[in-house]
Motif scaffolding. Sequence first.
Motif, PDB file in Angstrom:
ATOM      1  N   ASP A 118      69.198  28.558  13.024  1.00 46.46           N
ATOM      2  CA  ASP A 118      68.294  28.645  14.169  1.00 46.46           C
ATOM      3  C   ASP A 118      67.112  29.565  13.890  1.00 46.46           C
ATOM      4  O   ASP A 118      66.094  29.511  14.588  1.00 46.46           O
ATOM      5  CB  ASP A 118      69.042  29.108  15.423  1.00 46.46           C
ATOM      6  N   ASP A 119      67.221  30.408  12.863  1.00 48.02           N
ATOM      7  CA  ASP A 119      66.099  31.273  12.498  1.00 48.02           C
ATOM      8  C   ASP A 119      64.908  30.460  11.999  1.00 48.02           C
ATOM      9  O   ASP A 119      63.763  30.926  12.058  1.00 48.02           O
ATOM     10  CB  ASP A 119      66.521  32.260  11.398  1.00 48.02           C
ATOM     11  N   ILE A 120      65.170  29.261  11.481  1.00 45.78           N
ATOM     12  CA  ILE A 120      64.081  28.400  11.023  1.00 45.78           C
ATOM     13  C   ILE A 120      63.119  28.116  12.176  1.00 45.78           C
ATOM     14  O   ILE A 120      61.894  28.105  12.007  1.00 45.78           O
ATOM     15  CB  ILE A 120      64.634  27.077  10.449  1.00 45.78           C
ATOM     16  N   ILE A 121      63.683  27.878  13.357  1.00 46.96           N
ATOM     17  CA  ILE A 121      62.855  27.593  14.535  1.00 46.96           C
ATOM     18  C   ILE A 121      61.989  28.796  14.870  1.00 46.96           C
ATOM     19  O   ILE A 121      60.773  28.675  15.108  1.00 46.96           O
ATOM     20  CB  ILE A 121      63.743  27.223  15.744  1.00 46.96           C
ATOM     21  N   ILE A 122      62.601  29.976  14.886  1.00 42.84           N
ATOM     22  CA  ILE A 122      61.864  31.195  15.215  1.00 42.84           C
ATOM     23  C   ILE A 122      60.769  31.454  14.190  1.00 42.84           C
ATOM     24  O   ILE A 122      59.621  31.760  14.545  1.00 42.84           O
ATOM     25  CB  ILE A 122      62.826  32.395  15.288  1.00 42.84           C
ATOM     26  N   LEU A 123      61.093  31.325  12.908  1.00 41.93           N
ATOM     27  CA  LEU A 123      60.108  31.571  11.862  1.00 41.93           C
ATOM     28  C   LEU A 123      58.959  30.573  11.947  1.00 41.93           C
ATOM     29  O   LEU A 123      57.790  30.941  11.756  1.00 41.93           O
ATOM     30  CB  LEU A 123      60.775  31.494  10.486  1.00 41.93           C
ATOM     31  N   THR A 124      59.274  29.324  12.234  1.00 44.14           N
ATOM     32  CA  THR A 124      58.219  28.316  12.382  1.00 44.14           C
ATOM     33  C   THR A 124      57.281  28.681  13.514  1.00 44.14           C
ATOM     34  O   THR A 124      56.050  28.618  13.370  1.00 44.14           O
ATOM     35  CB  THR A 124      58.838  26.925  12.637  1.00 44.14           C
ATOM     36  N   VAL A 125      57.849  29.087  14.649  1.00 41.74           N
ATOM     37  CA  VAL A 125      57.038  29.488  15.800  1.00 41.74           C
ATOM     38  C   VAL A 125      56.175  30.703  15.458  1.00 41.74           C
ATOM     39  O   VAL A 125      54.992  30.764  15.808  1.00 41.74           O
ATOM     40  CB  VAL A 125      57.940  29.783  17.020  1.00 41.74           C
ATOM     41  N   LEU A 126      56.755  31.663  14.751  1.00 45.63           N
ATOM     42  CA  LEU A 126      56.012  32.872  14.382  1.00 45.63           C
ATOM     43  C   LEU A 126      54.860  32.553  13.433  1.00 45.63           C
ATOM     44  O   LEU A 126      53.751  33.072  13.590  1.00 45.63           O
ATOM     45  CB  LEU A 126      56.957  33.887  13.752  1.00 45.63           C
ATOM     46  N   PHE A 127      55.114  31.697  12.445  1.00 40.78           N
ATOM     47  CA  PHE A 127      54.046  31.330  11.508  1.00 40.78           C
ATOM     48  C   PHE A 127      52.970  30.496  12.199  1.00 40.78           C
ATOM     49  O   PHE A 127      51.783  30.614  11.875  1.00 40.78           O
ATOM     50  CB  PHE A 127      54.621  30.587  10.301  1.00 40.78           C
TER      51      PHE A 127
END
Length: 204
Positions: free
Chosen positions: A21-30
Amino acid sequence: MDGVLGTASTAGAVFAGTNIDDIIILTVLFLSARANGKPRPWQIVTGQYVGITALVAVSVIAALGLTIIPDQWVGLLGLVPLALGVWGLIKAIRAKNSDDEPPSAVASGLLSVASVTVANGADNISVYTPMFRTIGVSATLITIAIFSVLVALWCLVGSLLGSHKKIIEFVERYGHWLVPFVFIAIGTVIVLESGVISHLIDLL
């Protein structure tokens, strides 16, 4: 060698399983970084490393028999992304009502990125702790090394997912609404799935 490969494989599987689920957060942050200029990419990467390091450190300490945060209260960390999301939503509403420029990013620096990483991964502690308790010192060091490599891979994947032109254009237009809702959703899921609300009710 088989022992090292086995440990590395297990570490990779555990990291992927607990941080998908960190992939989603990192995508949003980038995406936010490209659309708003904040947080900067180095702050995202460093914040992710700081957050994962904190989770691993707490897990290792807990594996030694010391409890920093009782399991039943770990879910309260979900209030961090929830609060960031609510604050971002308030800023978006204010900006709309006053016809100001769209508000800045919800997570705007290293500390907020690290906080969201810790909050989202707080439940990982329950997985990491028994693992570190049983695998021994050398296997623990190998596991931590694998985790370090995979954090970089996760950041790379998030950056690539957040680099599509159409997605960036969408976030530039609607990101001041989308990102707060994503953070609110993440925080809400963490709090609800942790069962912390029932513990609070029991205390009343």
